[in-house]
Scaffold this motif. Sequence first.
Motif, PDB file in Angstrom:
ATOM      1  N   VAL A 118       0.857  -1.188   0.000  1.00 36.38           N
ATOM      2  CA  VAL A 118       0.000   0.000   0.000  1.00 36.38           C
ATOM      3  C   VAL A 118       0.892   1.235   0.000  1.00 36.38           C
ATOM      4  O   VAL A 118       1.827   1.340   0.794  1.00 36.38           O
ATOM      5  CB  VAL A 118      -0.942   0.005   1.226  1.00 36.38           C
ATOM      6  N   LYS A 119       0.606   2.165  -0.922  1.00 35.67           N
ATOM      7  CA  LYS A 119       1.364   3.411  -1.011  1.00 35.67           C
ATOM      8  C   LYS A 119       0.400   4.589  -0.898  1.00 35.67           C
ATOM      9  O   LYS A 119      -0.815   4.441  -1.062  1.00 35.67           O
ATOM     10  CB  LYS A 119       2.125   3.496  -2.331  1.00 35.67           C
ATOM     11  N   ARG A 120       0.949   5.767  -0.658  1.00 35.53           N
ATOM     12  CA  ARG A 120       0.109   6.966  -0.601  1.00 35.53           C
ATOM     13  C   ARG A 120       0.893   8.177  -1.090  1.00 35.53           C
ATOM     14  O   ARG A 120       2.125   8.176  -1.141  1.00 35.53           O
ATOM     15  CB  ARG A 120      -0.374   7.226   0.830  1.00 35.53           C
ATOM     16  N   TYR A 121       0.107   9.195  -1.498  1.00 38.65           N
ATOM     17  CA  TYR A 121       0.663  10.502  -1.846  1.00 38.65           C
ATOM     18  C   TYR A 121      -0.172  11.530  -1.093  1.00 38.65           C
ATOM     19  O   TYR A 121      -1.364  11.689  -1.348  1.00 38.65           O
ATOM     20  CB  TYR A 121       0.586  10.749  -3.354  1.00 38.65           C
ATOM     21  N   THR A 122       0.442  12.206  -0.112  1.00 40.15           N
ATOM     22  CA  THR A 122      -0.321  13.101   0.756  1.00 40.15           C
ATOM     23  C   THR A 122      -0.443  14.495   0.140  1.00 40.15           C
ATOM     24  O   THR A 122       0.248  14.831  -0.819  1.00 40.15           O
ATOM     25  CB  THR A 122       0.344  13.217   2.141  1.00 40.15           C
ATOM     26  N   VAL A 123      -1.299  15.317   0.743  1.00 50.41           N
ATOM     27  CA  VAL A 123      -1.506  16.680   0.251  1.00 50.41           C
ATOM     28  C   VAL A 123      -0.254  17.537   0.431  1.00 50.41           C
ATOM     29  O   VAL A 123      -0.102  18.566  -0.214  1.00 50.41           O
ATOM     30  CB  VAL A 123      -2.706  17.351   0.955  1.00 50.41           C
ATOM     31  N   SER A 124       0.654  17.094   1.283  1.00 47.88           N
ATOM     32  CA  SER A 124       1.905  17.835   1.468  1.00 47.88           C
ATOM     33  C   SER A 124       2.959  17.434   0.441  1.00 47.88           C
ATOM     34  O   SER A 124       4.079  17.948   0.453  1.00 47.88           O
ATOM     35  CB  SER A 124       2.452  17.601   2.884  1.00 47.88           C
ATOM     36  N   GLY A 125       2.600  16.500  -0.470  1.00 52.02           N
ATOM     37  CA  GLY A 125       3.510  16.118  -1.543  1.00 52.02           C
ATOM     38  C   GLY A 125       4.452  14.985  -1.196  1.00 52.02           C
ATOM     39  O   GLY A 125       5.450  14.773  -1.876  1.00 52.02           O
ATOM     40  N   GLU A 126       4.145  14.206  -0.149  1.00 56.87           N
ATOM     41  CA  GLU A 126       5.021  13.112   0.270  1.00 56.87           C
ATOM     42  C   GLU A 126       4.464  11.784  -0.222  1.00 56.87           C
ATOM     43  O   GLU A 126       3.300  11.460  -0.026  1.00 56.87           O
ATOM     44  CB  GLU A 126       5.139  13.083   1.794  1.00 56.87           C
ATOM     45  N   SER A 127       5.317  11.005  -0.892  1.00 59.46           N
ATOM     46  CA  SER A 127       4.938   9.682  -1.378  1.00 59.46           C
ATOM     47  C   SER A 127       5.742   8.632  -0.630  1.00 59.46           C
ATOM     48  O   SER A 127       6.970   8.734  -0.533  1.00 59.46           O
ATOM     49  CB  SER A 127       5.211   9.570  -2.880  1.00 59.46           C
ATOM     50  N   SER A 128       5.070   7.622  -0.045  1.00 63.35           N
ATOM     51  CA  SER A 128       5.778   6.609   0.738  1.00 63.35           C
ATOM     52  C   SER A 128       4.920   5.360   0.907  1.00 63.35           C
ATOM     53  O   SER A 128       3.728   5.357   0.611  1.00 63.35           O
ATOM     54  CB  SER A 128       6.177   7.164   2.117  1.00 63.35           C
ATOM     55  N   ASP A 129       5.569   4.275   1.395  1.00 65.29           N
ATOM     56  CA  ASP A 129       4.907   2.986   1.609  1.00 65.29           C
ATOM     57  C   ASP A 129       4.356   2.883   3.026  1.00 65.29           C
ATOM     58  O   ASP A 129       4.873   3.513   3.947  1.00 65.29           O
ATOM     59  CB  ASP A 129       5.890   1.838   1.407  1.00 65.29           C
ATOM     60  N   CYS A 130       3.323   2.026   3.191  1.00 64.29           N
ATOM     61  CA  CYS A 130       2.809   1.706   4.523  1.00 64.29           C
ATOM     62  C   CYS A 130       3.927   1.096   5.356  1.00 64.29           C
ATOM     63  O   CYS A 130       4.730   0.298   4.860  1.00 64.29           O
ATOM     64  CB  CYS A 130       1.645   0.718   4.403  1.00 64.29           C
ATOM     65  N   GLY A 131       3.970   1.476   6.636  1.00 66.37           N
ATOM     66  CA  GLY A 131       5.002   0.990   7.525  1.00 66.37           C
ATOM     67  C   GLY A 131       6.199   1.907   7.609  1.00 66.37           C
ATOM     68  O   GLY A 131       7.080   1.726   8.445  1.00 66.37           O
ATOM     69  N   ARG A 132       6.220   2.911   6.714  1.00 69.31           N
ATOM     70  CA  ARG A 132       7.321   3.864   6.714  1.00 69.31           C
ATOM     71  C   ARG A 132       6.807   5.181   7.288  1.00 69.31           C
ATOM     72  O   ARG A 132       6.263   6.023   6.580  1.00 69.31           O
ATOM     73  CB  ARG A 132       7.835   4.062   5.288  1.00 69.31           C
ATOM     74  N   LYS A 133       6.902   5.328   8.604  1.00 75.09           N
ATOM     75  CA  LYS A 133       6.452   6.509   9.345  1.00 75.09           C
ATOM     76  C   LYS A 133       4.930   6.614   9.441  1.00 75.09           C
ATOM     77  O   LYS A 133       4.417   7.509  10.100  1.00 75.09           O
ATOM     78  CB  LYS A 133       7.001   7.809   8.744  1.00 75.09           C
ATOM     79  N   TRP A 134       4.185   5.725   8.794  1.00 71.60           N
ATOM     80  CA  TRP A 134       2.721   5.748   8.919  1.00 71.60           C
ATOM     81  C   TRP A 134       2.208   4.322   8.676  1.00 71.60           C
ATOM     82  O   TRP A 134       2.812   3.538   7.971  1.00 71.60           O
ATOM     83  CB  TRP A 134       2.085   6.716   7.922  1.00 71.60           C
TER      84      TRP A 134
END
Length: 437
Positions: free
Chosen positions: A56-72
């Motif tokens: 699972v990945k995400r791209y937040t409104v602050s412009g950060e893209s990362s994988d689940c388990g990495r700081k969230w």
Amino acid sequence: MERACLQLLLLSTLVYCSLGQGGASLSVSPDRSQFFEFESVSLSCEVQGKSAGWRVKRYTVSGESSDCGRKWGKPEGSSCNVSLIKSYSGVYWCESGSGEHSNSVNITVPAGAVILESPALPVTEGVSVTLRCRYQGTLSNHTADFYKDGSLIRTETTGEMTIPAVSESDEGLYKCTNSEGESPESWMTVTASLSPPASLSPPASLSPPASLSPPVSLSVSPDRSQFFEFERVSLSCEVQGNSAGWRVVRNTERGNVSECNIDWGKQQGSSCIVSLKPSDSGEYWCESGSGEHSNAVNITVSAGAVILESPALPVTEGDYVTLRCRYQGTPSDLTADFYKDGSLIRTETTGEMTIPAVSKSDEGLYKCNTSEGESPESWMTVTVPTSIPSPAVPVLSMSLPRLLCSLLVGSPYLLVTIILLVKGCRSRAQGDRVEEE
């Protein structure tokens, strides 16, 4: 012998006729796109076949893209459990190691006290859908006004609006208001129920694997993820087959989901040309009428004077990659510090950093810094090429009897041919002896 030959032929046919299929979809529980702070959501990659390599990945409104388990988030098997805070608003999807994407889901955690509970996943025509206007306080069932595409469509004293049999005309951008405030907007996708008759469906063994025929991909020209204001970008849906029904869609940092030609962009054939401004920052993708998605691309339009030119699309291991730290003024090639995942990795006097042969370890979050300011961060994805191995060339180091034995077992056709030849030779030899007598 004849029966044995037929059995060998049938076995070889069955072995070479087997095919596999793959793919993934992201499921959301509970199925809604808006949440209050500290509520929990479970995101799962439902994979057809082997689930290894999907995350699972995400791209937040602050412009950060990362994988689940990495700081969230907390990975649990194929799921990611997230206790939400406001900064977690963004787009979530499943991604494989080779860069394949599932459907994407927009999740909003507002700062206000009112949310609209609406489906995060596409709904099918004919199903019953209930939209709820929820207040975070004690009385959650306030009288609510419901809006679609900016127009008031209904007022409900229970705070709930039900659509008994949803249709494609109900697709759109919804929000609600009550005496306590207004919810963010959320897009509801409605898909047509198109099931071909069972008698017309081809056998599964005749269908090509999904991984070999992706229906569409989004291309970006120029291929970079950061732009200055008023620069132009061209976004194109490259479709295998009929391109009808595919369109470029975006989700901006403000959570507005809309298509090209609706308040932004200019459609030119299969492309969407956008003259960019800071409010255009967000995620862009291609979408079909049935809710299928292409790869997604993050575009950031900086309000500052420095950007990092890095690839918006995934790069393949072994590629030559150049990152440029650009200043909007003159000179544009200032000395720059380059950072990966928050750590300084290189300082270049030319403002350019090259990676001669990129590898998977180079994947990460990049930014640059000059005397004129700092760029936003951008994620660079590196994919591993999946090459089909060349057939091995046999080395004739075995003995002649073993070679003949291998050929006979491996080819029923050769076996039958040899038997017929032997029988023919014997018949001819017997005929020659009769004539001599």
